[in-house]
Design a protein around this motif. Sequence first.
Motif, PDB file in Angstrom:
ATOM      1  N   ILE A 180      85.882  50.495 154.771  1.00  0.00           N
ATOM      2  CA  ILE A 180      85.839  49.210 154.057  1.00  0.00           C
ATOM      3  C   ILE A 180      87.070  49.083 153.151  1.00  0.00           C
ATOM      4  CG2 ILE A 180      84.598  47.919 152.249  1.00  0.00           C
ATOM      5  CD1 ILE A 180      81.977  49.061 153.493  1.00  0.00           C
ATOM      6  N   GLY A 181      87.342  50.132 152.384  1.00  0.00           N
ATOM      7  CA  GLY A 181      88.490  50.093 151.468  1.00  0.00           C
ATOM      8  C   GLY A 181      89.809  49.953 152.215  1.00  0.00           C
ATOM      9  N   TRP A 182      89.920  50.692 153.319  1.00  0.00           N
ATOM     10  CA  TRP A 182      91.172  50.629 154.095  1.00  0.00           C
ATOM     11  C   TRP A 182      91.352  49.245 154.729  1.00  0.00           C
ATOM     12  CZ3 TRP A 182      91.341  50.593 159.656  1.00  0.00           C
ATOM     13  CH2 TRP A 182      92.646  50.620 160.171  1.00  0.00           C
ATOM     14  N   LEU A 183      90.256  48.642 155.179  1.00  0.00           N
ATOM     15  CA  LEU A 183      90.355  47.299 155.781  1.00  0.00           C
ATOM     16  C   LEU A 183      90.752  46.250 154.738  1.00  0.00           C
ATOM     17  CD1 LEU A 183      87.346  47.625 158.190  1.00  0.00           C
ATOM     18  CD2 LEU A 183      89.631  46.845 158.872  1.00  0.00           C
ATOM     19  N   LEU A 184      90.258  46.411 153.512  1.00  0.00           N
ATOM     20  CA  LEU A 184      90.688  45.486 152.443  1.00  0.00           C
ATOM     21  C   LEU A 184      92.210  45.578 152.295  1.00  0.00           C
ATOM     22  CD1 LEU A 184      88.090  45.800 149.530  1.00  0.00           C
ATOM     23  CD2 LEU A 184      88.474  43.837 151.027  1.00  0.00           C
ATOM     24  N   TYR A 185      92.712  46.813 152.311  1.00  0.00           N
ATOM     25  CA  TYR A 185      94.151  47.046 152.160  1.00  0.00           C
ATOM     26  C   TYR A 185      94.927  46.499 153.361  1.00  0.00           C
ATOM     27  CZ  TYR A 185      98.304  50.007 152.830  1.00  0.00           C
ATOM     28  OH  TYR A 185      99.561  50.470 153.107  1.00  0.00           O
ATOM     29  N   LEU A 186      94.461  46.833 154.582  1.00  0.00           N
ATOM     30  CA  LEU A 186      95.206  46.501 155.799  1.00  0.00           C
ATOM     31  C   LEU A 186      95.132  45.013 156.140  1.00  0.00           C
ATOM     32  CD1 LEU A 186      96.648  47.932 158.392  1.00  0.00           C
ATOM     33  CD2 LEU A 186      94.493  47.344 159.521  1.00  0.00           C
ATOM     34  N   ILE A 187      93.929  44.458 156.083  1.00  0.00           N
ATOM     35  CA  ILE A 187      93.721  43.070 156.518  1.00  0.00           C
ATOM     36  C   ILE A 187      93.627  42.132 155.319  1.00  0.00           C
ATOM     37  CG2 ILE A 187      92.277  41.507 157.913  1.00  0.00           C
ATOM     38  CD1 ILE A 187      93.169  43.720 159.682  1.00  0.00           C
ATOM     39  N   GLY A 188      92.932  42.593 154.268  1.00  0.00           N
ATOM     40  CA  GLY A 188      92.742  41.744 153.086  1.00  0.00           C
ATOM     41  C   GLY A 188      94.038  41.507 152.324  1.00  0.00           C
ATOM     42  N   ASN A 192      93.554  37.801 151.507  1.00  0.00           N
ATOM     43  CA  ASN A 192      92.735  37.362 152.640  1.00  0.00           C
ATOM     44  C   ASN A 192      91.340  37.957 152.465  1.00  0.00           C
ATOM     45  OD1 ASN A 192      91.790  36.536 155.164  1.00  0.00           O
ATOM     46  ND2 ASN A 192      92.813  38.210 156.259  1.00  0.00           N
ATOM     47  N   PRO A 193      90.494  37.316 151.673  1.00  0.00           N
ATOM     48  CA  PRO A 193      89.218  37.938 151.306  1.00  0.00           C
ATOM     49  C   PRO A 193      88.228  38.074 152.463  1.00  0.00           C
ATOM     50  CG  PRO A 193      89.332  35.674 150.501  1.00  0.00           C
ATOM     51  CD  PRO A 193      90.674  35.987 151.056  1.00  0.00           C
ATOM     52  N   VAL A 194      87.340  39.037 152.343  1.00  0.00           N
ATOM     53  CA  VAL A 194      86.178  39.112 153.232  1.00  0.00           C
ATOM     54  C   VAL A 194      85.247  37.981 152.806  1.00  0.00           C
ATOM     55  CG1 VAL A 194      84.203  40.510 153.949  1.00  0.00           C
ATOM     56  CG2 VAL A 194      86.402  41.603 153.450  1.00  0.00           C
ATOM     57  N   ARG A 225      83.781  39.714 158.221  1.00  0.00           N
ATOM     58  CA  ARG A 225      84.758  38.739 158.714  1.00  0.00           C
ATOM     59  C   ARG A 225      85.643  38.330 157.554  1.00  0.00           C
ATOM     60  NH1 ARG A 225      85.333  33.256 159.427  1.00  0.00           N
ATOM     61  NH2 ARG A 225      83.342  32.800 158.444  1.00  0.00           N
ATOM     62  N   PHE A 226      86.956  38.273 157.832  1.00  0.00           N
ATOM     63  CA  PHE A 226      87.920  37.884 156.799  1.00  0.00           C
ATOM     64  C   PHE A 226      88.167  36.381 156.862  1.00  0.00           C
ATOM     65  CE2 PHE A 226      88.512  42.373 157.229  1.00  0.00           C
ATOM     66  CZ  PHE A 226      88.886  42.816 155.968  1.00  0.00           C
ATOM     67  N   LYS A 227      88.692  35.848 155.770  1.00  0.00           N
ATOM     68  CA  LYS A 227      88.936  34.401 155.682  1.00  0.00           C
ATOM     69  C   LYS A 227      89.847  33.900 156.808  1.00  0.00           C
ATOM     70  CE  LYS A 227      90.002  30.880 152.285  1.00  0.00           C
ATOM     71  NZ  LYS A 227      90.684  30.587 151.030  1.00  0.00           N
ATOM     72  N   ASP A 228      90.860  34.718 157.181  1.00  0.00           N
ATOM     73  CA  ASP A 228      91.782  34.315 158.254  1.00  0.00           C
ATOM     74  C   ASP A 228      91.201  34.512 159.647  1.00  0.00           C
ATOM     75  OD1 ASP A 228      93.552  33.576 156.340  1.00  0.00           O
ATOM     76  OD2 ASP A 228      94.921  35.283 156.596  1.00  0.00           O
ATOM     77  N   GLY A 229      89.934  34.943 159.721  1.00  0.00           N
ATOM     78  CA  GLY A 229      89.245  34.994 161.016  1.00  0.00           C
ATOM     79  C   GLY A 229      89.052  36.369 161.620  1.00  0.00           C
ATOM     80  N   ILE A 347      75.396  37.645 154.604  1.00  0.00           N
ATOM     81  CA  ILE A 347      75.724  37.340 153.204  1.00  0.00           C
ATOM     82  C   ILE A 347      77.128  36.740 153.155  1.00  0.00           C
ATOM     83  CG2 ILE A 347      75.884  38.270 150.847  1.00  0.00           C
ATOM     84  CD1 ILE A 347      73.089  38.626 152.127  1.00  0.00           C
ATOM     85  N   TYR A 348      77.240  35.609 152.493  1.00  0.00           N
ATOM     86  CA  TYR A 348      78.532  34.931 152.377  1.00  0.00           C
ATOM     87  C   TYR A 348      79.050  35.102 150.954  1.00  0.00           C
ATOM     88  CZ  TYR A 348      77.061  32.878 156.774  1.00  0.00           C
ATOM     89  OH  TYR A 348      76.648  32.723 158.065  1.00  0.00           O
ATOM     90  N   GLY A 349      80.337  35.199 150.803  1.00  0.00           N
ATOM     91  CA  GLY A 349      80.923  35.357 149.474  1.00  0.00           C
ATOM     92  C   GLY A 349      82.428  35.403 149.596  1.00  0.00           C
ATOM     93  N   GLU A 350      83.049  35.982 148.584  1.00  0.00           N
ATOM     94  CA  GLU A 350      84.496  36.166 148.625  1.00  0.00           C
ATOM     95  C   GLU A 350      84.811  37.485 147.945  1.00  0.00           C
ATOM     96  OE1 GLU A 350      87.896  33.387 147.331  1.00  0.00           O
ATOM     97  OE2 GLU A 350      86.898  32.402 149.008  1.00  0.00           O
ATOM     98  N   TRP A 351      85.187  38.473 148.751  1.00  0.00           N
ATOM     99  CA  TRP A 351      85.428  39.816 148.209  1.00  0.00           C
ATOM    100  C   TRP A 351      86.864  40.233 148.471  1.00  0.00           C
ATOM    101  CZ3 TRP A 351      81.119  38.677 151.322  1.00  0.00           C
ATOM    102  CH2 TRP A 351      79.889  38.672 150.669  1.00  0.00           C
ATOM    103  N   LEU A 352      87.555  40.596 147.416  1.00  0.00           N
ATOM    104  CA  LEU A 352      88.950  40.983 147.528  1.00  0.00           C
ATOM    105  C   LEU A 352      89.323  41.947 146.419  1.00  0.00           C
ATOM    106  CD1 LEU A 352      91.271  40.245 149.444  1.00  0.00           C
ATOM    107  CD2 LEU A 352      92.019  38.605 147.763  1.00  0.00           C
TER     108      LEU A 352
END
Length: 352
Positions: A180-188, A192-194, A225-229, A347-352
Amino acid sequence: MEKVRIGIVGAKFAADIHCDSYSRNEQAEVVGVADIADAGELINKWRIADYYRDYHEMFKREDIDLISVCVPNFLHHDVAIAAADAGKHVVVEKPLATTADDAKEVVNVCNKNGVLLMYAEDWCFSPALRRAEEIINEGAIGKVLFVKAKEVHNGTHSPYAKDKEMCGGGSFMHLGIHPIGWLLYLIGKGNNPVVEVSGKMTGGLAANFVHKDNGGEDFGMGMMRFKDGEFALVEGNYITVGGMDDKVEIYGTDGVIKVDLTFGSPINCYSRKGLAYSIEKTDHNMGWTRPAVDEFLNLGYVPEMKHFVDCVLGAKAPFYGVDGRAGVACVELVKAFYESNETGKTIYGEWL
Ligand SMILES: NC(=O)c1ccc[n+]([C@@H]2O[C@H](COP(=O)([O-])OP(=O)(O)OC[C@H]3O[C@@H](n4cnc5c(N)ncnc54)[C@H](O)[C@@H]3O)[C@@H](O)[C@H]2O)c1
């Protein structure tokens, strides 16, 4: 300051990793360790000068610049805050805290005291994952669409991590938090929030697959899923026998990258008698094995601690992914996955 002087709180598994990584850095010196239990093994192995039973005593030392928090999860909040209040920079092992409120408080107290907070997500430094990132950045696999990422093994060695309250959850909090942490770094990337998560877990204790004495789940998986899809599938479980299995698959419009972090050794070994050690969390080392060459380097700890020491030396904040903001988002995301599992809802939200 030419050298960063470090105190470590906790003297077992994670502390050994931190000591090994600091020992490979000429600008780092571990000068003290604090643990409520005997720390003799760590002290002897790494020749650490001073031992404290109470970490508050160690924090009184003016010559210590940086504290590595290597205690069980439920203590991260208290130890990090005590260190920050004593004016020390802090490296906090994952998760940043066991609740999102506690994680935010750690960030606020570090900010208030003007000390650096560094969130220890080692995957962000793994040489293989960094190489994968380079390949993505040069456009070789096109636009990233989907990532599968997991950290899984056969169960935690730490009695504290088996307790749901002390851990803040189960295998998903303890292991799933890495991908999860690595994906925030790589994609987020900090912009680009989850925006959507759904999770499925076993239920803890008797409702676990295998580990009936673990309060938290022993199996967890989730979709984000990230905001950019981009979509991601993350796993964190204790049902995987045969050694810690950390794998990543990245699917793009023009290519695929597969990374094997733990079984990717260049060595194939066959031993009738068995060897002493092959990779983390194996219970048998006979027959064919893939002995790791340098786990602490390959999983990212060595460059991770170097970055944190450089941050202290240069008085600069760590990058997004290993900062307090990402640390908070990781805890919030794991809790959102738990909420999804409990309610059966996305669950919907904005995590970054
Ligand atoms: N990044 C990684 O890959 C990674 C790997 C392992 C552990 N960790 C993290 O590191 C932390 C420690 O895990 P571990 O595997 O070393 O646990 P562990 O159970 O092996 O060791 C914890 C140590 O903390 C000590 N301790 C407990 N209460 C204390 C207190 N009040 N003051 C001082 N010491 C105290 C214990 O006596 C023990 O020696 C956990 O948060 C875990 O999530 C991260």
